[in-house]
Design a protein around this motif. Structure first.
Motif, PDB file in Angstrom:
ATOM      1  N   VAL A   1     -13.125  12.668  -6.349  1.00 22.68           N
ATOM      2  CA  VAL A   1     -13.144  12.613  -4.899  1.00 22.68           C
ATOM      3  C   VAL A   1     -11.719  12.808  -4.400  1.00 22.68           C
ATOM      4  CG1 VAL A   1     -13.679  11.208  -2.874  1.00 22.68           C
ATOM      5  CG2 VAL A   1     -15.105  11.033  -4.917  1.00 22.68           C
ATOM      6  N   LEU A   2     -11.574  13.692  -3.421  1.00 22.36           N
ATOM      7  CA  LEU A   2     -10.294  13.916  -2.762  1.00 22.36           C
ATOM      8  C   LEU A   2     -10.477  13.610  -1.281  1.00 22.36           C
ATOM      9  CD1 LEU A   2      -9.421  17.367  -4.342  1.00 22.36           C
ATOM     10  CD2 LEU A   2      -8.494  15.164  -5.008  1.00 22.36           C
ATOM     11  N   VAL A   3      -9.596  12.788  -0.739  1.00 22.32           N
ATOM     12  CA  VAL A   3      -9.696  12.419   0.667  1.00 22.32           C
ATOM     13  C   VAL A   3      -8.360  12.756   1.326  1.00 22.32           C
ATOM     14  CG1 VAL A   3     -10.056  10.536   2.294  1.00 22.32           C
ATOM     15  CG2 VAL A   3     -11.320  10.586   0.152  1.00 22.32           C
ATOM     16  N   PRO A   4      -8.369  13.505   2.429  1.00 17.87           N
ATOM     17  CA  PRO A   4      -7.101  13.849   3.089  1.00 17.87           C
ATOM     18  C   PRO A   4      -6.473  12.637   3.774  1.00 17.87           C
ATOM     19  CG  PRO A   4      -8.955  14.787   4.279  1.00 17.87           C
ATOM     20  CD  PRO A   4      -9.515  14.167   3.035  1.00 17.87           C
ATOM     21  N   GLU A   5      -5.196  12.770   4.060  1.00 20.03           N
ATOM     22  CA  GLU A   5      -4.413  11.693   4.678  1.00 20.03           C
ATOM     23  C   GLU A   5      -4.991  11.271   6.016  1.00 20.03           C
ATOM     24  OE1 GLU A   5      -1.766   8.794   4.898  1.00 20.03           O
ATOM     25  OE2 GLU A   5      -1.755  10.171   3.208  1.00 20.03           O
ATOM     26  N   SER A   6      -5.447  12.238   6.814  1.00 18.58           N
ATOM     27  CA  SER A   6      -5.989  11.897   8.138  1.00 18.58           C
ATOM     28  C   SER A   6      -7.231  11.014   8.030  1.00 18.58           C
ATOM     29  CB  SER A   6      -6.297  13.173   8.920  1.00 18.58           C
ATOM     30  OG  SER A   6      -7.251  13.943   8.217  1.00 18.58           O
ATOM     31  N   THR A   7      -8.073  11.250   7.061  1.00 20.00           N
ATOM     32  CA  THR A   7      -9.272  10.438   6.872  1.00 20.00           C
ATOM     33  C   THR A   7      -8.887   9.036   6.416  1.00 20.00           C
ATOM     34  OG1 THR A   7     -10.509  12.412   6.287  1.00 20.00           O
ATOM     35  CG2 THR A   7     -11.511  10.318   5.695  1.00 20.00           C
ATOM     36  N   ARG A   8      -7.928   8.959   5.501  1.00 23.00           N
ATOM     37  CA  ARG A   8      -7.490   7.623   5.028  1.00 23.00           C
ATOM     38  C   ARG A   8      -6.869   6.832   6.177  1.00 23.00           C
ATOM     39  NH1 ARG A   8      -3.652   8.148   0.437  1.00 23.00           N
ATOM     40  NH2 ARG A   8      -3.279  10.234   1.202  1.00 23.00           N
ATOM     41  N   ALA A   9      -6.141   7.522   7.049  1.00 22.14           N
ATOM     42  CA  ALA A   9      -5.551   6.831   8.204  1.00 22.14           C
ATOM     43  C   ALA A   9      -6.650   6.336   9.152  1.00 22.14           C
ATOM     44  CB  ALA A   9      -4.596   7.764   8.939  1.00 22.14           C
ATOM     45  N   ALA A  10      -7.716   7.085   9.299  1.00 20.79           N
ATOM     46  CA  ALA A  10      -8.816   6.672  10.163  1.00 20.79           C
ATOM     47  C   ALA A  10      -9.563   5.484   9.566  1.00 20.79           C
ATOM     48  CB  ALA A  10      -9.776   7.851  10.375  1.00 20.79           C
ATOM     49  N   TRP A  11      -9.598   5.381   8.245  1.00 21.17           N
ATOM     50  CA  TRP A  11     -10.240   4.237   7.609  1.00 21.17           C
ATOM     51  C   TRP A  11      -9.453   2.952   7.848  1.00 21.17           C
ATOM     52  CZ3 TRP A  11     -11.462   6.621   2.151  1.00 21.17           C
ATOM     53  CH2 TRP A  11     -12.576   7.460   2.272  1.00 21.17           C
ATOM     54  N   GLY A  12      -8.150   3.096   7.965  1.00 19.08           N
ATOM     55  CA  GLY A  12      -7.304   1.922   8.218  1.00 19.08           C
ATOM     56  C   GLY A  12      -6.664   1.347   7.014  1.00 19.08           C
TER      57      GLY A  12
ATOM     58  N   ALA B   1     -12.806   2.266  -4.360  1.00 19.23           N
ATOM     59  CA  ALA B   1     -12.490   2.282  -2.930  1.00 19.23           C
ATOM     60  C   ALA B   1     -11.016   1.992  -2.701  1.00 19.23           C
ATOM     61  CB  ALA B   1     -13.355   1.278  -2.183  1.00 19.23           C
ATOM     62  N   ASP B   2     -10.465   1.030  -3.447  1.00 20.61           N
ATOM     63  CA  ASP B   2      -9.045   0.706  -3.277  1.00 20.61           C
ATOM     64  C   ASP B   2      -8.147   1.870  -3.698  1.00 20.61           C
ATOM     65  OD1 ASP B   2      -9.714  -1.796  -2.330  1.00 20.61           O
ATOM     66  OD2 ASP B   2      -9.699  -2.705  -4.346  1.00 20.61           O
ATOM     67  N   GLN B   3      -8.462   2.468  -4.838  1.00 19.25           N
ATOM     68  CA  GLN B   3      -7.656   3.599  -5.305  1.00 19.25           C
ATOM     69  C   GLN B   3      -7.772   4.774  -4.343  1.00 19.25           C
ATOM     70  OE1 GLN B   3      -8.660   4.988  -9.235  1.00 19.25           O
ATOM     71  NE2 GLN B   3      -7.077   6.556  -9.233  1.00 19.25           N
ATOM     72  N   LEU B   4      -8.929   4.967  -3.774  1.00 20.54           N
ATOM     73  CA  LEU B   4      -9.145   6.055  -2.826  1.00 20.54           C
ATOM     74  C   LEU B   4      -8.329   5.833  -1.553  1.00 20.54           C
ATOM     75  CD1 LEU B   4     -10.783   8.642  -2.680  1.00 20.54           C
ATOM     76  CD2 LEU B   4     -12.623   7.376  -1.637  1.00 20.54           C
ATOM     77  N   ARG B   5      -8.260   4.604  -1.088  1.00 17.15           N
ATOM     78  CA  ARG B   5      -7.452   4.315   0.113  1.00 17.15           C
ATOM     79  C   ARG B   5      -5.958   4.469  -0.166  1.00 17.15           C
ATOM     80  NH1 ARG B   5     -11.392   0.101   0.975  1.00 17.15           N
ATOM     81  NH2 ARG B   5     -12.654   0.653   2.777  1.00 17.15           N
ATOM     82  N   GLN B   6      -5.525   4.137  -1.376  1.00 16.72           N
ATOM     83  CA  GLN B   6      -4.102   4.185  -1.698  1.00 16.72           C
ATOM     84  C   GLN B   6      -3.616   5.600  -1.993  1.00 16.72           C
ATOM     85  OE1 GLN B   6      -3.663   1.545  -4.975  1.00 16.72           O
ATOM     86  NE2 GLN B   6      -3.893  -0.329  -3.745  1.00 16.72           N
ATOM     87  N   THR B   7      -4.309   6.330  -2.881  1.00 17.39           N
ATOM     88  CA  THR B   7      -3.818   7.648  -3.341  1.00 17.39           C
ATOM     89  C   THR B   7      -4.561   8.812  -2.725  1.00 17.39           C
ATOM     90  OG1 THR B   7      -5.305   7.679  -5.239  1.00 17.39           O
ATOM     91  CG2 THR B   7      -3.138   6.668  -5.560  1.00 17.39           C
ATOM     92  N   GLY B   8      -5.767   8.618  -2.316  1.00 18.73           N
ATOM     93  CA  GLY B   8      -6.564   9.713  -1.769  1.00 18.73           C
ATOM     94  C   GLY B   8      -7.296  10.498  -2.834  1.00 18.73           C
ATOM     95  N   THR B   9      -7.104  10.163  -4.091  1.00 21.37           N
ATOM     96  CA  THR B   9      -7.826  10.837  -5.178  1.00 21.37           C
ATOM     97  C   THR B   9      -8.381   9.779  -6.113  1.00 21.37           C
ATOM     98  OG1 THR B   9      -5.863  11.006  -6.575  1.00 21.37           O
ATOM     99  CG2 THR B   9      -6.337  12.860  -5.137  1.00 21.37           C
TER     100      THR B   9
END
Length: 139
Positions: A128-139, A106-114
């Motif tokens: 798992v790939l997470v776009p910047e907009s989703t990471r920004a919405a997570w906080g 979870a921490d790596q996903l919030r930091q890098t998005g991958t």
């Protein structure tokens, strides 16, 4: 003597007439042979053109069959993907609490998005790939 000359002249006239008939008949046979050979060449060319067209049509038919097979396989893969997606969504809709993520994911996903990792199942690797907009919405 005159009678001999007349007979000779008549004989020569008949010979020349027979020769002329023979020449006309030979000319007719010559033209008939030429026409026959031209017809044979024409028919052979036409037959070759028809066979070449049939061969090309068979080639194109093979290409169309290959294209149809490729499209059918693509549709089948897409349908299979949609079925798996539906089953996954249905599964996650029925469970009360999802399984926890492995530590640090979870921490790596919030930091890098991958993130890449393994779970307890054999050969169960995930990416798992997470776009910047989703990471920004997570906080």
């Amino acid at each position: 003597m005159q009678k001999i000359l007349d007979l000779t002249q008549d004989s020569l006239a008949e010979s020349f007439a027979a020769l002329a008939r023979s020449a006309r008949r030979q000319r007719y046979l010559y033209f008939a042979t030429i026409v026959t050979l031209v017809v044979i060449v024409f028919v052979s060319g036409l037959l070759m053109a028809v066979l070449a067209a049939a061969r090309h049509l068979d080639y194109r038919r093979g290409q169309v069959v290959q294209y149809a097979t490729d499209v059918s396989a693509l549709v089948d893969r897409e349908a299979s993907f949609l079925r798996r997606t539906e089953l996954t969504v249905r599964y996650f809709g029925t469970i009360d609490t999802p399984r926890p993520l492995p530590p640090g994911v979870a921490d790596q996903l919030r930091q890098t998005g991958t993130v890449s990792g393994f779970v307890k199942l054999p050969d169960a690797r995930f990416d798992v790939l997470v776009p910047e907009s989703t990471r920004a919405a997570w906080g």
